[in-house]
Design an enzyme around this catalytic site. Structure first.
Site, short mmCIF file in Angstrom:
data_model
loop_
_atom_site.label_atom_id
_atom_site.label_comp_id
_atom_site.label_asym_id
_atom_site.label_seq_id
_atom_site.Cartn_x
_atom_site.Cartn_y
_atom_site.Cartn_z
N LYS A 53 69.77 68.83 27.70
CA LYS A 53 68.92 69.67 27.09
C LYS A 53 69.24 71.08 27.02
CE LYS A 53 65.29 66.89 29.29
NZ LYS A 53 64.52 66.42 30.34
N GLN A 97 62.72 68.90 36.05
CA GLN A 97 63.35 67.77 35.79
C GLN A 97 62.97 66.71 36.83
OE1 GLN A 97 65.39 66.52 32.90
NE2 GLN A 97 64.85 64.51 34.03
N ASP A 120 56.74 70.40 28.15
CA ASP A 120 57.00 69.13 28.22
C ASP A 120 55.73 68.60 28.19
OD1 ASP A 120 59.08 67.86 28.71
OD2 ASP A 120 59.13 68.19 30.81
#
Ligand code: NAP
Length: 285
Positions: A53, A97, A120
């Site tokens: 990412k 994460q 997200d």
């Protein structure tokens, strides 16, 4: 009939190039887009995901802030870091994460991220915005699946779409996005007695389960669009999806491979969401 391949790698490259152009335009206005990625603990797979990412951000010219913490970090300390990032004007997206160490409540952490920076799209407010068609951030994987379907030129209006899987991060938002595109949507899950009964009538099937061969050739309507979200390993240890690719490609009209289908799209959509957030914050400045 042999299905046409939907090339997620090629489409993601195109989206990342477009993201780089948008990032350059924002940077030229003194508003470089920034994504903060937090990782707690030493799960090796999570470190690989996070590195990918951060690398994608850097390649597209976004500012990326990687914060790595020891597994002993307390929940209060993590929430304080998120609070600081929420107030940091050079950060437009915040990603934590998963999985987190057991002593940290992932729901509390996700809810602590400002909705305007929840790239997200996992918080309950973001989910509510998706449900009510407000302009929040769509979860990256289903958003990427929509782009893959769009890339085929297939018009979803009035078509029957079947989603296999109903997780909060993939299956449910996928079903909502298909519904918003005017498809008639059926959601199958572990308690659905005969999934093939539904998929055989489907113009589009999205498989998001995490089990091999959830969708086989006898379950697919000829010409259907098949999107495979699953990530599994076959007996030889090779990466594979939920769909029996070799069988289904002889029946479907379009199909995504694993790897090279949905996977690369997820990171591309994370960049797209972060840019969208940066553009919104510039407009509201
Ligand atoms: P999840 O949270 O484990 O959800 C799996 C869903 O599949 C659940 O709704 C479950 O039903 C359903 N299910 C389980 N067994 C089933 C069966 N035999 N028949 C029908 N449905 C069944 O997983 P997820 O996070 O949604 O992820 C799904 C897959 O996509 C995984 O392989 C994951 O690694 C992959 N994934 C890939 C990407 C990517 O970027 N490519 C991103 C995210 C996820 P119940 O609700 O009834 O238990």
């Amino acid at each position: 009939m042999t299905a046409q391949l939907i090339d997620g790698l090629a489409l993601s490259k195109q989206l990342r190039a477009e993201a780089a152009a948008r990032a350059a335009a924002l940077t030229a206005q003194g508003h470089r887009p920034g994504l903060a990625v937090i990782i707690v603990g030493d799960d090796p797979a999570s470190h690989v995901y996070v590195r990918n990412k951060v690398k994608a951000c850097e390649e597209a010219g976004l500012h990326s802030l990687l914060e790595r913490y020891d597994a002993a970090l307390s929940e209060a300390e993590l929430l304080a870091r998120i609070d600081a990032l929420n107030r940091n004007p050079s950060i437009h997206g915040i990603l934590v994460q998963m999985p987190l160490p057991k002593h940290i409540d992932p729901h509390k952490v996700i809810e602590a991220i400002a909705t305007s920076k929840d790239v997200d799209g996992y918080s309950t407010l973001s989910a509510g915005e998706l449900m009510t068609q407000l302009p929040g951030f769509r979860p990256c994987t289903p958003y990427g699946c929509m782009k893959l379907i769009e890339s085929t030129g297939f018009d979803l209006r009035g078509k029957h779409a079947v989603v296999i899987g109903r997780s909060n991060t993939v299956g449910k938002p996928m079903a909502l996005l298909l519904l918003q595109a005017n498809a008639t949507v059926t959601v199958c899950h572990s308690a659905t007695p005969d999934i093939g009964h539904h998929t055989r009538q489907a113009d589009v099937v999205v498989a998001a389960v995490g089990r091999r061969n959830v969708l086989t050739a006898d379950m697919v309507k000829p010409g259907a669009v098949v999107i495979d979200v699953g990530i599994n390993r076959n007996d030889a240890g090779k990466l594979c999806g939920d769909v029996d690719f070799d069988g289904v490609k002889e029946v479907a009209g379009w199909i995504t491979p694993v790897p090279g289908g949905v996977g690369p799209m997820t990171i591309a959509m994370l960049l797209v969401n972060t840019l969208e957030s940066a553009e919104r914050s510039l407009k509201s400045a």
